[in-house]
Design a protein around this motif. Structure first.
Motif, short mmCIF file in Angstrom:
data_model
loop_
_atom_site.label_atom_id
_atom_site.label_comp_id
_atom_site.label_asym_id
_atom_site.label_seq_id
_atom_site.Cartn_x
_atom_site.Cartn_y
_atom_site.Cartn_z
N TYR A 172 0.86 -1.17 0.00
CA TYR A 172 0.00 0.00 0.00
C TYR A 172 0.90 1.23 0.00
CZ TYR A 172 -3.01 3.67 1.86
OH TYR A 172 -3.70 4.84 2.06
N LEU B 270 -2.03 4.72 -4.85
CA LEU B 270 -3.19 3.86 -4.61
C LEU B 270 -4.26 3.94 -5.69
CD1 LEU B 270 -4.24 1.81 -2.57
CD2 LEU B 270 -5.51 3.66 -1.52
N SER C 268 -7.97 -0.24 3.11
CA SER C 268 -7.10 0.64 2.31
C SER C 268 -7.75 1.99 2.06
CB SER C 268 -6.75 -0.03 0.97
OG SER C 268 -5.94 -1.15 1.16
#
Length: 193
Positions: free
Chosen positions: A34, A39, A93
């Motif tokens: 991540y 992202l 996330s």
């Protein structure tokens, strides 16, 4: 007997496949962790960031916890775990991205594991024979969260060679409860008895 051995073999194949994918991703971890700056351009990181680890000890610890999960809750099926593994990583996330913008990088399955254990335990509260064990699991996870957010997780950080992001554990638990409640409502709408 044939059903139980088929059920058992499905769980073993599922665990082996997940562990293998995670190990393969680990080899090229920098392409899968991540990273908040990448992202939305590299959307796969929504999922893969939770399947790579900061090292092989971190990988091993998470895989041991992952391998235990399908066997300690008898009513959970492989598709339940697949659904959780598809839903929890992007939920965590995106929570990092939108609500904890100071988190630049993350790697590890522990947030997803916390969410999966909580989700499955919440659903197992509905089964009379499993209710006590499910409540114990929830109590232990709650105690762990309190410990991590007050005393800290220095021992684990030393073991894996990286700070522990306790926010991932908390977000996993929150999303696990949300998904468990959604599943319970959905299951009740299908079969209200």
């Amino acid at each position: 007997m044939q059903y139980s051995s088929q059920f058992l073999s499905r769980k073993i194949v599922f665990i082996a496949a997940c562990m293998s994918v995670s190990a393969c991703l680990q080899i090229f971890a920098e392409h899968f962790i991540y990273w908040s700056t990448h992202l939305l351009d590299e959307f796969w990181r929504l999922w893969t960031g939770h399947w790579v680890h900061v090292g092989w000890i971190h990988y091993l610890l998470n895989m041991i916890a992952f391998a235990c999960l399908p066997f300690i809750f008898p009513h959970a099926k492989v598709w339940h775990f697949v659904a959780l593994l598809l839903l929890l990583p992007p939920a965590i996330s995106l929570s990092f991205y939108y609500f904890l913008a100071d988190i630049d990088a993350y790697a590890g399955l522990s947030g997803v594991l916390h969410g999966a254990y909580v989700a499955v335990a919440c659903v197992h509260l509905l089964y009379k024979k499993e209710r006590g064990f499910a409540a114990l699991v929830l109590l232990l996870i709650l105690s762990k969260l309190i410990w991590e957010n007050t005393v800290g997780s220095l021992g684990t950080a030393e073991l894996i060679g990286s700070p522990v992001l306790v926010e991932a554990h908390l977000l996993g638990v929150i999303w696990g409860v949300i998904f468990a409640l959604a599943y319970i409502i959905w299951a009740y709408c299908i079969d209200p008895h």
